[in-house]
Design an enzyme around this catalytic site. Structure first.
Site, PDB file in Angstrom:
ATOM      1  N   TYR A 159       0.821  -1.218   0.000  1.00 46.73           N
ATOM      2  CA  TYR A 159       0.000   0.000   0.000  1.00 46.73           C
ATOM      3  C   TYR A 159       0.860   1.276   0.000  1.00 46.73           C
ATOM      4  O   TYR A 159       0.736   2.097  -0.928  1.00 46.73           O
ATOM      5  CB  TYR A 159      -1.006  -0.012   1.164  1.00 46.73           C
ATOM      6  CG  TYR A 159      -1.762   1.295   1.281  1.00 46.73           C
ATOM      7  CD1 TYR A 159      -2.755   1.640   0.366  1.00 46.73           C
ATOM      8  CD2 TYR A 159      -1.456   2.212   2.286  1.00 46.73           C
ATOM      9  CE1 TYR A 159      -3.424   2.857   0.452  1.00 46.73           C
ATOM     10  CE2 TYR A 159      -2.122   3.424   2.389  1.00 46.73           C
ATOM     11  CZ  TYR A 159      -3.105   3.743   1.458  1.00 46.73           C
ATOM     12  OH  TYR A 159      -3.758   4.956   1.544  1.00 46.73           O
ATOM     13  N   LYS A 168       1.259   4.071  -3.078  1.00 46.17           N
ATOM     14  CA  LYS A 168       0.914   5.500  -2.930  1.00 46.17           C
ATOM     15  C   LYS A 168       2.133   6.366  -3.284  1.00 46.17           C
ATOM     16  O   LYS A 168       2.005   7.417  -3.895  1.00 46.17           O
ATOM     17  CB  LYS A 168       0.433   5.808  -1.500  1.00 46.17           C
ATOM     18  CG  LYS A 168      -0.876   5.165  -1.104  1.00 46.17           C
ATOM     19  CD  LYS A 168      -2.051   5.558  -1.971  1.00 46.17           C
ATOM     20  CE  LYS A 168      -2.623   6.924  -1.717  1.00 46.17           C
ATOM     21  NZ  LYS A 168      -3.854   7.172  -2.516  1.00 46.17           N
TER      22      LYS A 168
HETATM   23  N1  LIG Z   1      -8.602   6.721   5.182  1.00 45.51           N
HETATM   24  C1  LIG Z   1      -7.454   7.289   5.501  1.00 45.51           C
HETATM   25  O1  LIG Z   1      -7.097   7.394   6.676  1.00 45.51           O
HETATM   26  C2  LIG Z   1      -6.579   7.847   4.418  1.00 45.51           C
HETATM   27  C3  LIG Z   1      -5.424   8.536   4.799  1.00 45.51           C
HETATM   28  C4  LIG Z   1      -4.586   9.057   3.826  1.00 45.51           C
HETATM   29  C5  LIG Z   1      -4.904   8.914   2.493  1.00 45.51           C
HETATM   30  N2  LIG Z   1      -6.015   8.239   2.120  1.00 45.51           N
HETATM   31  C6  LIG Z   1      -6.302   8.144   0.676  1.00 45.51           C
HETATM   32  O2  LIG Z   1      -7.563   8.743   0.441  1.00 45.51           O
HETATM   33  C7  LIG Z   1      -8.210   8.110  -0.652  1.00 45.51           C
HETATM   34  C8  LIG Z   1      -9.607   7.714  -0.235  1.00 45.51           C
HETATM   35  O3  LIG Z   1      -9.513   6.804   0.833  1.00 45.51           O
HETATM   36  P1  LIG Z   1     -10.768   6.367   1.697  1.00 45.51           P
HETATM   37  O4  LIG Z   1     -10.313   6.179   3.072  1.00 45.51           O
HETATM   38  O5  LIG Z   1     -11.908   7.254   1.403  1.00 45.51           O
HETATM   39  O6  LIG Z   1     -11.010   4.928   1.075  1.00 45.51           O
HETATM   40  P2  LIG Z   1     -12.352   4.260   0.556  1.00 45.51           P
HETATM   41  O7  LIG Z   1     -12.042   2.839   0.297  1.00 45.51           O
HETATM   42  O8  LIG Z   1     -13.483   4.574   1.453  1.00 45.51           O
HETATM   43  O9  LIG Z   1     -12.592   5.034  -0.810  1.00 45.51           O
HETATM   44  C9  LIG Z   1     -11.927   4.694  -1.991  1.00 45.51           C
HETATM   45  C10 LIG Z   1     -12.940   4.724  -3.113  1.00 45.51           C
HETATM   46  O10 LIG Z   1     -12.259   4.370  -4.318  1.00 45.51           O
HETATM   47  C11 LIG Z   1     -13.076   3.463  -5.024  1.00 45.51           C
HETATM   48  N3  LIG Z   1     -12.276   2.595  -5.849  1.00 45.51           N
HETATM   49  C12 LIG Z   1     -11.449   1.592  -5.455  1.00 45.51           C
HETATM   50  N4  LIG Z   1     -10.940   0.974  -6.499  1.00 45.51           N
HETATM   51  C13 LIG Z   1     -11.430   1.607  -7.599  1.00 45.51           C
HETATM   52  C14 LIG Z   1     -11.273   1.413  -8.981  1.00 45.51           C
HETATM   53  N5  LIG Z   1     -10.513   0.415  -9.463  1.00 45.51           N
HETATM   54  N6  LIG Z   1     -11.913   2.230  -9.818  1.00 45.51           N
HETATM   55  C15 LIG Z   1     -12.727   3.211  -9.345  1.00 45.51           C
HETATM   56  N7  LIG Z   1     -12.918   3.435  -8.052  1.00 45.51           N
HETATM   57  C16 LIG Z   1     -12.279   2.632  -7.191  1.00 45.51           C
HETATM   58  C17 LIG Z   1     -13.798   2.649  -3.969  1.00 45.51           C
HETATM   59  O11 LIG Z   1     -14.972   2.049  -4.497  1.00 45.51           O
HETATM   60  C18 LIG Z   1     -14.069   3.693  -2.915  1.00 45.51           C
HETATM   61  O12 LIG Z   1     -15.325   4.281  -3.103  1.00 45.51           O
HETATM   62  C19 LIG Z   1      -7.323   6.949  -1.062  1.00 45.51           C
HETATM   63  O13 LIG Z   1      -6.592   7.293  -2.205  1.00 45.51           O
HETATM   64  C20 LIG Z   1      -6.414   6.738   0.129  1.00 45.51           C
HETATM   65  O14 LIG Z   1      -5.176   6.212  -0.261  1.00 45.51           O
HETATM   66  C21 LIG Z   1      -6.876   7.716   3.048  1.00 45.51           C
HETATM   67  C1  LIG Z   2      -2.480  -2.707  17.334  1.00 45.07           C
HETATM   68  C2  LIG Z   2      -3.966  -2.491  17.249  1.00 45.07           C
HETATM   69  C3  LIG Z   2      -4.568  -2.593  18.621  1.00 45.07           C
HETATM   70  O1  LIG Z   2      -5.612  -1.786  18.963  1.00 45.07           O
HETATM   71  C4  LIG Z   2      -4.275  -1.181  16.600  1.00 45.07           C
HETATM   72  C5  LIG Z   2      -4.225  -1.305  15.111  1.00 45.07           C
HETATM   73  C6  LIG Z   2      -4.627  -0.018  14.497  1.00 45.07           C
HETATM   74  C7  LIG Z   2      -4.372  -0.015  12.990  1.00 45.07           C
HETATM   75  C8  LIG Z   2      -5.400  -0.885  12.317  1.00 45.07           C
HETATM   76  C9  LIG Z   2      -4.374   1.425  12.498  1.00 45.07           C
HETATM   77  C10 LIG Z   2      -3.307   2.259  13.209  1.00 45.07           C
HETATM   78  C11 LIG Z   2      -2.874   3.327  12.238  1.00 45.07           C
HETATM   79  C12 LIG Z   2      -3.796   3.185  11.058  1.00 45.07           C
HETATM   80  C13 LIG Z   2      -3.344   3.741   9.705  1.00 45.07           C
HETATM   81  C14 LIG Z   2      -3.024   5.223   9.757  1.00 45.07           C
HETATM   82  O2  LIG Z   2      -4.018   5.943  10.458  1.00 45.07           O
HETATM   83  C15 LIG Z   2      -2.853   5.846   8.440  1.00 45.07           C
HETATM   84  C16 LIG Z   2      -3.253   5.270   7.298  1.00 45.07           C
HETATM   85  C17 LIG Z   2      -2.938   5.955   6.035  1.00 45.07           C
HETATM   86  C18 LIG Z   2      -3.967   5.820   4.971  1.00 45.07           C
HETATM   87  O3  LIG Z   2      -3.413   6.176   3.729  1.00 45.07           O
HETATM   88  C19 LIG Z   2      -4.638   4.491   4.903  1.00 45.07           C
HETATM   89  C20 LIG Z   2      -5.057   3.978   6.265  1.00 45.07           C
HETATM   90  C21 LIG Z   2      -3.899   3.949   7.251  1.00 45.07           C
HETATM   91  C22 LIG Z   2      -2.843   2.952   6.735  1.00 45.07           C
HETATM   92  C23 LIG Z   2      -4.437   3.514   8.655  1.00 45.07           C
HETATM   93  C24 LIG Z   2      -4.882   2.038   8.626  1.00 45.07           C
HETATM   94  C25 LIG Z   2      -5.198   1.472  10.012  1.00 45.07           C
HETATM   95  C26 LIG Z   2      -4.066   1.677  11.006  1.00 45.07           C
HETATM   96  C27 LIG Z   2      -2.853   0.879  10.577  1.00 45.07           C
END
Ligand SMILES: NC(=O)c1ccc[n+]([C@@H]2O[C@H](COP(=O)([O-])OP(=O)(O)OC[C@H]3O[C@@H](n4cnc5c(N)ncnc54)[C@H](O)[C@@H]3O)[C@@H](O)[C@H]2O)c1
Ligand SMILES: C[C@@H](CO)CCC[C@@H](C)[C@H]1CC[C@H]2[C@@H]3[C@H](O)C=C4C[C@@H](O)CC[C@]4(C)[C@H]3CC[C@]12C
EC number: 1.1.1.-
Length: 412
Positions: A202, A206
């Site tokens: 992952y 990214k």
């Molecule tokens: N959730 C977090 O903490 C977090 C933190 C940093 C960055 N991000 C980034 O933010 C973005 C959104 O993440 P999120 O948490 O909303 O995830 P999410 O899984 O809720 O949303 C991702 C969306 O992308 C769509 N998708 C996946 N594969 C696809 C494909 N092949 N074609 C079209 N659509 C597709 C999914 O259906 C979904 O609706 C991602 O790029 C993720 O890397 C998320």
């Molecule tokens: C050791 C466990 C006992 O409670 C806790 C596990 C927690 C993990 C599942 C999450 C801790 C940190 C999270 C990640 C972080 O917040 C940032 C992220 C970046 C984003 O791009 C995608 C999600 C994630 C990797 C997020 C995923 C869940 C954790 C690893």
């Protein structure tokens, strides 16, 4: 698309109607002239900021994507059409279709270049949030790469072919770290030196995708103008719709209202409210045209006033008021045992893969991320494009608590 003049004339008639009532007290010819002048002025001002832009949000039905979509509809008055492109379209999209902006839902796959090209054609701005967020081993490394890297390449090529000039990419803190050595990143900014080395599919995907987006900045798009790109790097996003928060809440309910501390309270984990991340996307997309020279090819961490806490203590800000308790002031299990359990989970996942998908929250990667301090402290977004969080910490907290309380099976 057919709505360009609709809003303008509607507002114009409304103003004219109000003036007509005032006319009764003044001489008809004078009043009519004044009204006409004002009406023309307002009409011109209106058409100067007429709704003319077409935006595309990929992944617009995801956790972050939905907030970006709703924020755009609230905060971008120049919007004419909003295209929402996602593998899975949500039923909530229907309610958006009755508003003044044309909302076009497109079911599609970013790995399919022709589907992306069709969606991008005619768009002024693309916000690319679609991604496969998987740190639990649900998808294969190849699939993660295909969606996150090839999908992003397809979006870039589609912009170039279509003449779309502005591309905002949702990157991640994970592009930087935590790295495989577990080095802390303590309140760092976009320029803080850090050894960004990854092995997990992952963060690798990214990082590669972000590089593609930044390298594409300045490429000539169809028509000869330069592509302007930038990348936003959220830390761990929280808020309404956050699936992992939902999972922790249900786990706590199953354990009789308790969660057990696994991570030391001293390990800080960066978190940012989803509404503020969405707001940053909207602002960047809006400012990219005016400040292309400054913002093009740049990265911005997403930040707000959320407090620095450990992952578990932070979650308790919301789960606590919803009736859960975090047991232990220190981790209940020694770290070596957690490492062993995480490794066991990884082994079980591998052994069981031919039969079933075993993907628990705890694995060597998630344990490492949760156990490594990674927090940001920066004002780059404020300096470059005037970002201030739209939601205070108190608002963000209250909104998230309300959402947890409204969940099915809630103890409230
Ligand atoms: N959730 C977090 O903490 C977090 C933190 C940093 C960055 N991000 C980034 O933010 C973005 C959104 O993440 P999120 O948490 O909303 O995830 P999410 O899984 O809720 O949303 C991702 C969306 O992308 C769509 N998708 C996946 N594969 C696809 C494909 N092949 N074609 C079209 N659509 C597709 C999914 O259906 C979904 O609706 C991602 O790029 C993720 O890397 C998320
Ligand atoms: C050791 C466990 C006992 O409670 C806790 C596990 C927690 C993990 C599942 C999450 C801790 C940190 C999270 C990640 C972080 O917040 C940032 C992220 C970046 C984003 O791009 C995608 C999600 C994630 C990797 C997020 C995923 C869940 C954790 C690893």
């Amino acid at each position: 698309m057919g709505q360009e003049g609709g809003g303008t004339s509607g507002r114009g008639w409304c103003v004219a109607g109000r003036l007509a009532q005032a006319d009764e007290k003044t001489a008809p010819s004078e009043a009519h002239l004044g009204a006409l002048r004002l009406w023309l002025q307002l009409g011109m001002a209106d058409s100067a900021q007429a709704q003319k832009l077409v935006y595309l949000v990929t992944g617009g039905c995801g956790f972050l994507g939905e907030h970006v979509v709703r924020m755009l509809l609230q905060q971008e008055p120049r919007l004419r059409e909003l295209r929402i492109f996602d593998l899975h379209l949500g039923p909530w999209l229907e309610e958006l279709k009755t508003g003044p902006v044309q909302v076009t839902a497109i079911q599609g796959d970013v790995t399919q270049a022709h589907e992306v090209a069709a969606a991008v054609a005619g768009a002024h701005v693309v916000i690319h949030t679609a991604g496969l967020v998987d740190v639990f081993g649900r998808a294969s490394p190849e699939t993660i790469h295909e969606v996150n890297v090839q999908g992003t390449q397809n979006v870039i090529e589609a912009c170039v072919q279509a003449g779309t000039q502005f591309l905002v990419y949702t990157s991640s803190m994970e592009v930087v770290g935590p790295n495989i050595k577990g080095h802390p990143f303590y309140r760092g900014n976009e320029d803080t030196p850090y050894e960004a080395i990854h092995r997990h599919p992952y963060p690798c995907s990214k990082a590669l995708a972000e590089r593609l987006v930044l390298e594409a900045n300045g490429r000539k798009v169809r028509g000869g103008l330069p592509l302007v790109t930038c990348a936003l790097r959220p830390t761990g996003i929280y808020g309404e719709g956050h699936q992992i928060m939902r999972d922790f809440y249900h786990q706590g309910l199953r354990l009789g209202g308790r969660l057990f501390r696994a991570v030391p309270a001293s390990v800080e984990h960066g978190r940012v409210y989803v509404g503020n991340v969405a707001w940053m996307h909207v602002l960047v997309a809006r400012e990219l045209e005016q400040r292309a020279a400054l913002m093009g090819g740049q990265v911005y961490f997403c930040y707000d006033k959320s407090p620095y806490k450990s992952y578990e203590d932070f979650n308790m800000e919301f789960l606590g008021p919803c009736g859960l308790r975090l047991v232990g002031t220190r981790p209940l299990l020694p770290y070596w045992l957690l490492v062993f359990l995480a490794a066991l989970n990884a082994l079980l996942q591998w052994l069981l893969r031919p039969l079933l998908l075993y993907a628990p929250l705890l694995n060597p990667y998630t344990l490492a991320v949760a156990n490594t301090t990674f927090t940001v402290s920066t004002n780059k977004a404020q300096r470059h494009f005037g970002y201030e969080p739209l939601f205070s910490w108190e608002d963000s907290r209250t909104r998230t608590i309300r959402w947890v309380q409204a969940m099915e099976g809630s103890v409230q």
